[in-house]
Design a protein around this motif. Structure first.
Motif, mmCIF file in Angstrom:
data_model
loop_
_atom_site.group_PDB
_atom_site.id
_atom_site.type_symbol
_atom_site.label_atom_id
_atom_site.label_comp_id
_atom_site.label_asym_id
_atom_site.label_seq_id
_atom_site.Cartn_x
_atom_site.Cartn_y
_atom_site.Cartn_z
ATOM 1 N N ARG A 1 1.122 -0.799 -0.020
ATOM 2 C CA ARG A 1 -0.268 0.060 -0.113
ATOM 3 C C ARG A 1 0.769 0.839 0.030
ATOM 4 O O ARG A 1 0.531 2.416 -0.442
ATOM 5 N N ALA A 2 2.274 0.948 0.209
ATOM 6 C CA ALA A 2 2.769 2.702 0.408
ATOM 7 C C ALA A 2 4.503 1.870 0.139
ATOM 8 O O ALA A 2 4.655 2.490 1.428
ATOM 9 N N PRO A 3 4.189 1.784 -1.369
ATOM 10 C CA PRO A 3 5.905 1.153 -1.724
ATOM 11 C C PRO A 3 7.132 2.773 -1.470
ATOM 12 O O PRO A 3 7.843 1.927 -1.372
ATOM 13 N N ILE A 4 6.216 3.746 -1.522
ATOM 14 C CA ILE A 4 7.269 5.165 -1.687
ATOM 15 C C ILE A 4 6.962 5.641 -0.626
ATOM 16 O O ILE A 4 5.498 6.627 -0.133
ATOM 17 N N GLN A 5 7.820 5.481 0.539
ATOM 18 C CA GLN A 5 6.982 6.707 1.720
ATOM 19 C C GLN A 5 8.257 8.109 2.441
ATOM 20 O O GLN A 5 9.741 7.441 2.284
ATOM 21 N N ALA B 1 -12.871 6.413 -9.537
ATOM 22 C CA ALA B 1 -13.897 5.073 -8.948
ATOM 23 C C ALA B 1 -14.144 4.049 -9.893
ATOM 24 O O ALA B 1 -13.648 2.968 -9.946
ATOM 25 N N ASP B 2 -13.964 3.909 -11.376
ATOM 26 C CA ASP B 2 -13.514 3.238 -12.440
ATOM 27 C C ASP B 2 -11.914 2.722 -11.889
ATOM 28 O O ASP B 2 -12.216 1.419 -11.719
ATOM 29 N N ILE B 3 -10.502 3.287 -12.165
ATOM 30 C CA ILE B 3 -9.942 2.895 -11.796
ATOM 31 C C ILE B 3 -10.068 1.608 -10.336
ATOM 32 O O ILE B 3 -9.256 0.757 -10.020
ATOM 33 N N MET B 4 -10.342 2.679 -9.441
ATOM 34 C CA MET B 4 -10.808 1.676 -8.048
ATOM 35 C C MET B 4 -11.232 0.261 -8.103
ATOM 36 O O MET B 4 -10.903 -1.034 -7.909
ATOM 37 N N ASP B 5 -11.708 0.176 -9.560
ATOM 38 C CA ASP B 5 -12.511 -1.154 -9.077
ATOM 39 C C ASP B 5 -12.171 -1.936 -10.394
ATOM 40 O O ASP B 5 -11.876 -2.767 -9.631
ATOM 41 N N VAL B 6 -10.456 -1.136 -11.206
ATOM 42 C CA VAL B 6 -10.033 -2.290 -11.460
ATOM 43 C C VAL B 6 -9.059 -2.736 -10.623
ATOM 44 O O VAL B 6 -8.338 -3.710 -10.671
ATOM 45 N N ALA B 7 -8.773 -1.450 -9.431
ATOM 46 C CA ALA B 7 -7.407 -1.792 -8.905
ATOM 47 C C ALA B 7 -8.171 -3.168 -7.694
ATOM 48 O O ALA B 7 -7.328 -4.263 -7.214
ATOM 49 N N ALA B 8 -9.139 -2.693 -7.479
ATOM 50 C CA ALA B 8 -9.737 -4.202 -6.922
ATOM 51 C C ALA B 8 -10.259 -5.191 -7.424
ATOM 52 O O ALA B 8 -10.179 -6.354 -6.588
ATOM 53 N N ALA B 9 -9.590 -5.611 -8.151
ATOM 54 C CA ALA B 9 -9.981 -6.665 -9.399
ATOM 55 C C ALA B 9 -8.997 -7.121 -9.441
ATOM 56 O O ALA B 9 -8.195 -8.042 -10.030
ATOM 57 N N GLY B 10 -7.421 -6.180 -9.212
ATOM 58 C CA GLY B 10 -6.438 -7.157 -9.715
ATOM 59 C C GLY B 10 -5.733 -6.349 -10.803
ATOM 60 O O GLY B 10 -4.385 -6.047 -11.314
ATOM 61 N N GLY B 11 -6.152 -5.786 -11.835
ATOM 62 C CA GLY B 11 -6.335 -5.384 -12.885
ATOM 63 C C GLY B 11 -5.056 -4.079 -13.284
ATOM 64 O O GLY B 11 -3.894 -3.853 -14.332
ATOM 65 N N VAL B 12 -4.239 -3.666 -12.058
ATOM 66 C CA VAL B 12 -3.943 -2.174 -11.789
ATOM 67 C C VAL B 12 -2.844 -2.404 -10.830
ATOM 68 O O VAL B 12 -3.839 -2.269 -9.684
ATOM 69 N N THR B 13 -2.106 -1.524 -10.478
ATOM 70 C CA THR B 13 -1.337 -1.053 -8.807
ATOM 71 C C THR B 13 -1.183 -0.344 -8.998
ATOM 72 O O THR B 13 -0.880 0.689 -9.812
ATOM 73 N N LEU B 14 -2.092 0.582 -7.340
ATOM 74 C CA LEU B 14 -1.567 1.755 -7.119
ATOM 75 C C LEU B 14 -0.699 1.789 -6.230
ATOM 76 O O LEU B 14 -0.534 1.154 -5.401
ATOM 77 N N VAL B 15 0.373 2.568 -6.676
ATOM 78 C CA VAL B 15 1.057 3.286 -6.049
ATOM 79 C C VAL B 15 1.050 4.687 -5.711
ATOM 80 O O VAL B 15 1.132 5.757 -6.515
ATOM 81 N N ASN B 16 0.872 5.402 -4.312
ATOM 82 C CA ASN B 16 -0.067 4.794 -3.127
ATOM 83 C C ASN B 16 -0.748 4.596 -3.119
ATOM 84 O O ASN B 16 -1.541 5.240 -3.451
ATOM 85 N N ALA B 17 -1.778 3.809 -2.319
ATOM 86 C CA ALA B 17 -3.135 3.634 -2.525
ATOM 87 C C ALA B 17 -3.776 4.922 -1.358
ATOM 88 O O ALA B 17 -3.681 5.600 -1.131
ATOM 89 N N PRO B 18 -4.768 4.433 -2.351
ATOM 90 C CA PRO B 18 -5.762 5.438 -1.406
ATOM 91 C C PRO B 18 -5.678 4.889 0.169
ATOM 92 O O PRO B 18 -5.353 3.765 0.041
ATOM 93 N N GLY B 19 -5.950 5.690 1.274
ATOM 94 C CA GLY B 19 -6.555 5.161 2.000
ATOM 95 C C GLY B 19 -5.383 5.178 3.427
ATOM 96 O O GLY B 19 -5.264 4.993 4.465
ATOM 97 N N ASN B 20 -4.102 5.459 2.546
ATOM 98 C CA ASN B 20 -2.727 5.829 3.343
ATOM 99 C C ASN B 20 -2.675 6.820 4.086
ATOM 100 O O ASN B 20 -2.190 6.657 5.447
ATOM 101 N N GLY B 21 -3.879 7.761 4.567
ATOM 102 C CA GLY B 21 -3.677 9.009 4.959
ATOM 103 C C GLY B 21 -3.910 8.307 6.298
ATOM 104 O O GLY B 21 -3.341 9.059 7.974
ATOM 105 N N VAL B 22 -4.987 6.938 6.513
ATOM 106 C CA VAL B 22 -5.125 6.953 8.554
ATOM 107 C C VAL B 22 -3.801 6.621 9.463
ATOM 108 O O VAL B 22 -3.238 6.322 10.128
ATOM 109 N N ALA B 23 -2.756 6.249 8.143
ATOM 110 C CA ALA B 23 -1.051 5.759 8.604
ATOM 111 C C ALA B 23 0.147 7.426 9.488
ATOM 112 O O ALA B 23 0.880 7.436 9.429
#
Length: 849
Positions: A510-514, A658-680
């Motif tokens: 989720r956070a390959p670049i920190q 939202a469309d890209i999130m659907d693809v990412a949820a299905a494993g079709g694209v890798t997200l660097v860095n992922a949404p929701g990282n702000g929780v950390a």
């Protein structure tokens, strides 16, 4: 009877093996060849004690100290030993202790056990002639309030058992464990003092009168008043300064007695607090003033205040000119603790510190001559990385400082003109409030030694692994919540929490670049100030600043093994493509030219061979993200967005995010860095990162954090509301320095408003202790002056194993404006090139030529 005001001193000297740079327990061999009237044994066989003849002047004392040191050096040198007059020898360890063979010392070890075994410490005792014991006891109590200043001047023991203790005088803390150490408490006369000693002896707690280890005491063997609180001083002139001040305090107290003035004794807890404060900070921190209701003030103000208060007495004694000059010199160069820490920072080797204290002890009274001329108008300060307290360039900065100084005003002006032209020609800018402005670059680089970089590498990779484990857990099994390590509301209710992130496939990195913001305090220690896990910026600027420096200042002398920041581009490419499927491209998804870091987006995409895309450039086709104009498949997206991906829409209103999130949820694209990282990486979670390291890695944190208060906690909130004017307060979800209030720099109305804001929304704020940021020489109005700095470093990850994490060989040093501690570009800050020296053993990493 009036005080005689003669002078004498006892110095305890460590014996140092000049090959191993460790303590040597060979005092019996050395003492056998030295005259007994001036040299004696101590409780540990690693120490010899000198005893000067009685003198009447400060110069006479100086000559005596030098004479005895020369004698010790000559004899010790035949054994390949040196001497070091410091509170603790920097490389001393518990196992170095060897007891001097005598019945008295053997009894003490049997009775006090560990207390004796840890006595690898040395002090300086100053004697002032006071033949009347009643007078001596009275003076002892009248001067107690000013003793912390003398301790701060002498502080020479920051290291103990091979570690930096955080104290300027750890010897004081060790010494005060003796049951008879510290103040005596109020006593009417010498008879009461003698009765106190007899009661202590009768109790069995001490064996004899020699064990009266009070801060100041009537000597047990001479008609003098003895100062015992000070560390041993490597520079003879520092000991002479303390002797001059102590004698003046004695005479001043005598005058007060003659005038019938009251004592003005502080309660013992306040006295202990003042001594502790001096031992903790030395000359770099604060001391408590000498009043009955003391308040903290900068140590240098306390020193100057004492000298000024004693001026009339010093003039009477004929010591004013010498003491005032010695005091200013001591403040300029710092005490031994300051100098030892500066020596350690150069290479991270305590052997260097041992050499420095031996050289000072065995050298001239005033210390070794500076290697280069002082920067006469440089506002020297404790904690400056490039210039010491004596306004002389530190060894690692010497070449840079001398080069810049040699340019003169015209040369510097020409250099700055060339810099400004390069910035304009290359479009090096940063967005502030929707408008682009030139990115400010200072032309004096910052140097980070190889040992420091290795320390940061280990600590930041540890931190990055723990944070990544936390993100995978809270968006997956949530073990840390079930185990009660963190409360559910602190995570699921955090501003950075995004429920959509739970849809990403298990095992997603989720956070390959920190990015991590670090500060270096005035003692040389690194602290993590903030974590950045959403879209940390700065790497592209660090690369550009090096290109700028190579172009406009190619003659600036560079150190060996200098890291090349451009190597981070290949690492970035590997990181972005690590999760992409074969036959797909990697892209940097940007918010476009309106983004504040648009310059960086372009540079990173181009340098790493990534497609630079905006929302309008992408589409989703049969479960795959594609480039709209070419149909190329995108296998990984490096997100550099001003909004979270699920909220992203393009100019036509398409919910492409939202469309890209659907693809990412299905494993079709890798997200660097992922949404929701702000929780950390929100500022409330920052406080818990040490717990994350323990929970997920079963390790202790290698890098410390800044003390942080979570204001949703009622107890912490109450404490912070009382101290808003002393702390830094920040909004939990703030960025770019927005909303940050540095309490000590704010007016009363602003502080009051912040209290109201916190009370209205406690969970929206955190507070941190103020860190005295280090400074680095920077060019201001054609000459060098210190400016506060921080450091942003980057960890890249291609997997979850330790070996999959690397610290990029670049860092962005951010520079605060004059008089400020805020470094953000959006708040008027700038940057400078960061010269990282790589370790000699690391041959695999390319160096910058």
């Amino acid at each position: 009877m009036a005080a005689a005001l003669t002078l004498g001193a006892e110095e305890e000297l460590h014996l140092i093996d000049l090959e191993r740079w460790q303590l040597a327990a060979r005092a019996p061999q050395v003492l056998a060849k030295l005259p007994r009237e001036n040299f004696s044994a101590e409780i540990q066989r690693t120490t010899v004690e000198t005893n000067t003849d009685v003198v009447s002047s400060l110069d006479g004392l100086r000559q005596e100290l030098l004479r005895l040191r020369r004698g010790a050096v000559e004899v010790a040198g035949r054994e390949n030993l040196g001497i070091a007059a410091v509170g603790t020898a920097p490389r001393s360890e518990f196992r170095d202790f060897e007891l001097t063979a005598s019945g008295r010392y053997g009894r003490m070890q049997e009775q006090y056990r560990l207390l004796v075994d840890e006595q690898l410490i040395c002090g300086t005792q100053i004697h002032v002639g006071v033949a009347d014991r009643d007078l001596a006891v009275e003076i002892t109590q009248r001067i107690a309030n000013r003793l912390p200043v003398l301790l701060a001047l002498s502080a020479s023991s920051p290291y103990w058992n091979g570690l930096d203790t955080g104290y300027a005088s750890i010897r004081t803390i060790i010494w005060q464990r003796w049951p008879s150490a510290g103040p005596t408490g109020p006593l009417p006369d010498s008879a009461a003092y003698d009765e106190l000693l007899q009661d202590l002896i009768a109790s069995g707690v001490i064996a004899d009168a020699k064990m009266a280890y009070f801060d100041v005491r009537p000597s047990s063997h001479a008609p003098t008043l003895e100062l015992r609180i000070c560390d041993a001083c490597p520079l003879v002139d520092d000991a002479v300064l303390i002797a001059g001040l102590f004698r003046a305090l004695v005479r001043d107290a005598e005058r007060g007695i003659e005038a019938g003035l009251p004592r003005g004794i502080r309660p013992l807890p306040l006295h202990r607090a003042a001594i502790w404060q001096a031992a903790r900070g030395g000359l770099s921190g604060q001391l408590l003033d000498g009043s009955l209701h003391p308040r903290p003030l900068p140590a240098r103000d306390a020193v100057r205040g004492l000298v000024t208060d004693l001026r009339d007495v010093l003039e009477e004694l004929g010591d004013w000119e010498e003491v005032s000059e010695l005091a200013e010199t001591a403040l300029a160069r710092g005490n031994s603790a300051d100098r030892q820490r500066a020596a350690f920072v150069q290479h991270g080797d305590l052997s260097d510190v041992m050499r420095s204290v031996v050289d000072e002890t065995q050298g001239p009274a005033s210390g070794p001559a500076p290697a280069t001329p002082a920067l006469r108008r440089y506002r020297a300060r404790a904690g400056d990385e490039g210039v010491d307290a004596n306004s002389v360039a530190r060894p690692n900065y010497r070449g840079v400082v001398e080069h810049v100084r040699g340019l003169g005003a015209d040369g510097i002006d020409g250099l700055e003109t060339a810099r400004d032209r390069w910035i304009a020609d290359h479009g090096l800018d940063f967005g502030v409030d929707g408008a682009k402005q030139p990115f400010r670059v200072d032309l004096v680089p910052r140097l980070i030694a190889a040992h420091e970089w290795s320390e940061l590498e280990a600590g930041l990779i540890q931190r990055a692994r723990a944070v990544e484990a936390f993100l995978g857990d809270v968006y997956g099994e949530r073990r840390i919540l079930r185990d009660g390590v963190l409360p559910e509301e602190a995570v699921l209710g955090a501003p950075g929490w995004r429920e959509e992130a739970t849809r990403l496939p298990p095992g997603t990195l989720r956070a390959p670049i920190q990015g991590f913001d670090l500060v270096r305090n005035e003692y040389g220690g690194w602290r993590v100030l903030e974590d950045n896990l959403r879209n940390p910026s700065g790497a592209g600027y660090a690369i550009a600043v090096r290109q700028l420096m190579d172009a406009v200042a190619p003659d600036l002398p560079r150190p060996g093994r200098l890291a090349d920041p451009a190597t981070a581009l290949e690492q970035l490419r590997r990181t972005v493509l690590a999760g992409a499927k074969p036959g797909t491209r990697g892209a940097l998804l940007s918010s476009g030219d309106g983004s504040s870091a648009w310059f960086e987006h372009r540079r990173l995409a181009d340098g790493a061979g990534l497609l630079l895309a905006a929302a309008e450039d992408l589409a989703v086709d049969r479960g795959t993200v594609v480039q709209r104009s070419t149909g190329d498949r995108i296998g990984s997206l490096y997100l550099r967005l001003d909004v979270e991906l699920p909220d992203l829409v393009d100019g036509e209103g398409r919910p492409i995010g939202a469309d890209i999130m659907d693809v990412a949820a299905a494993g079709g694209v890798t997200l660097v860095n992922a949404p929701g990282n702000g929780v950390a990486d929100d500022k409330a979670m920052y406080r818990s990162v040490p717990e994350l390291i323990g929970y997920y890695l079963s390790e202790r944190p290698l890098l410390e954090s800044v003390p942080t208060y979570r204001l949703s906690d009622e107890g912490e909130r109450r404490a912070v509301l009382e101290r808003v004017g002393e702390l830094v307060t920040k909004p939990v979800d703030g960025h770019g320095g927005q909303g940050v209030l540095i309490g000590p720099a704010a007016d009363a109305a602003t502080v009051a408003l912040r209290r109201v804001e916190i009370a209205q929304n406690p969970s929206g704020w955190v507070a941190q202790e103020v860190v005295a940021l280090s400074s680095v020489p920077s060019i201001e109005d054609g000459r060098m002056q210190p400016r506060h700095v921080d450091l942003r470093a980057f960890v890249y990850a291609t997997g979850r194993r330790r070996r999959d994490y690397v610290l990029a060989d670049l860092a962005l040093t951010r520079v605060a404006p004059e008089g400020s501690l805020v470094v953000n570009s959006s708040r008027g800050g700038g940057a400078k090139d960061t010269w990282i020296q790589l370790p000699e053993h690391d041959r695999s990493r390319p160096h910058h030529r």
